[in-house]
Structures are given as C-alpha cells and as structure tokens.
Design an enzyme around this catalytic site. Structure first.
Site, mmCIF file in Angstrom:
data_model
loop_
_atom_site.group_PDB
_atom_site.id
_atom_site.type_symbol
_atom_site.label_atom_id
_atom_site.label_comp_id
_atom_site.label_asym_id
_atom_site.label_seq_id
_atom_site.Cartn_x
_atom_site.Cartn_y
_atom_site.Cartn_z
ATOM 1 N N HIS A 132 4.293 -23.413 16.119
ATOM 2 C CA HIS A 132 3.976 -23.708 17.517
ATOM 3 C C HIS A 132 4.499 -22.571 18.401
ATOM 4 O O HIS A 132 5.586 -22.047 18.184
ATOM 5 C CB HIS A 132 4.572 -25.049 17.929
ATOM 6 N N SER A 157 11.695 -28.652 -5.521
ATOM 7 C CA SER A 157 11.714 -29.754 -4.548
ATOM 8 C C SER A 157 12.253 -29.308 -3.192
ATOM 9 O O SER A 157 13.134 -28.455 -3.104
ATOM 10 C CB SER A 157 12.600 -30.892 -5.067
#
Length: 201
Positions: A132, A157
């Site tokens: 953003h 992970s």
C-alpha cells in the site's frame, strides 16, 4: 490410457497396504472432492482461469476481481485447506505443474507472481506482489512489483514474500523468514534472529 489406469491401480494397492483400505478410500475421496471444487472455481471464473487438473481442498478459494486478471494453473497442483488466492486489476498469477500449497496460505496478486514447478509451500505463507502506498510518493493506491519463485523451491511455514523478490531454483526459505530481493539458486535463506531480554520490572 491402459498404462495410466495400471499406474493408478498399483498406487492404490500400495497406499492400501501402507495406510489401510479405509484411510486410502477416505483420502482419495477427499482428493476427488478437491478436484470437483477446483472445476467449480474454474467455471465461476471461466474467463480468468486457465488450468489442467488440480485440487482445491475445503475452504480454499480462488478469486478474480477484474476482467483483466489472469490465472494459469498447471497439472497436478494441490492446494490444501483454507488457502486464499486473489488476483485483481491486471494481475497475472502463474502456478506451474506439481506445485503444493499447504493450509492457510495467502497469495495476493495485482501485477505478476510466478511459482515454478515442483515447488512446495508450507502452512501460513503469505505472498504479495504489492504494498500500500502509505507514503503517497505517487497518486497510485498500490506500489506493484514482481514475485518470481523458481522450480523445486521449499518455502517454510510462516514465511512472508514481498514484492520485487526473485527466488532461484532449489532454494530453501527458512520458517518465519521475511523475503525481499534476490535469493540465489541452491541456497538456504534465513533472517538472522537474536534473542534479547529487556527487564521491565
């Protein structure tokens, strides 16, 4: 065709011996349902998704929110439970053959993400090709970049992969890493972690 059927039967017999007949049937029913869910998603976004046979397990979803969005999924891609794949604007997502995406992964594409064949992605991985524009350097709402993940890559992970990242073939990304930039082929990438203890009382 006969050779393929023979291979399927041989595999089922071997699985039954190792897992037991009941669990082999349950597992393969789950795979069949996943393939059906994948085709339903493909029908829903028939203008956006180009694919061969792939599996989309329970609560996983593929969303295309623009007529320009393109999703290309190769053969025998397996997407486990609770994964979210979203392609928007002019985004192009390419997932090559035999890619495995584990539970709770998020892929958000508005420009270009490519995942090479035989790559394995562990649970809770997040891949984003944009940020953003909170500093407002331009009038654009998003700052876009490319993410290229090579072939035979293992992503551990809880990894976060950010825009403008290239991961070479056969690389391993250690669990919990935040990746931005170039990761050479045949290397192990990890963020250095140092323990620190701050007395507060």
């Amino acid at each position: 065709m006969i050779r393929i059927l023979r291979k399927i039967i041989t595999t089922l017999i071997a699985e039954s011996r190792g897992r037991g007949l009941y669990y082999t049937v349950v597992m393969n029913l789950s795979h069949a349902v996943g393939i059906l869910r994948a085709y339903l998603n493909k029908l829903l976004y028939f203008n956006n998704i180009k694919s061969s046979i792939f599996s989309l397990q329970a609560n996983s979803r593929i969303e295309a929110f623009s007529k320009h969005a393109r999703i290309d999924i190769g053969k025998f891609v397996f997407i486990r439970k609770n994964a979210s794949i979203r392609v928007d604007h002019h985004g192009e997502l390419h997932i090559a053959d035999k890619v495995f995406i584990n539970d709770n992964c998020n892929i958000n594409c508005v420009y270009r993400i490519s995942i090479g064949k035989n790559t394995k992605i562990a649970p809770n991985v997040s891949i984003n090709d944009h940020d953003h524009n909170f500093k407002h350097f331009t009038d654009e709402h998003l700052i876009m970049g490319e993410v290229i993940i090579g072939e035979n890559v293992w992503v551990g992970s809880n990894v976060v992969i950010l825009r403008d990242t290239v991961i070479g073939d056969n690389a391993v990304i250690a669990a919990g890493s935040v990746v931005k930039g170039n990761v050479p082929a045949n290397t192990l990438f990890l963020n250095k972690r140092e323990k620190s203890y701050i007395q507060y009382a």
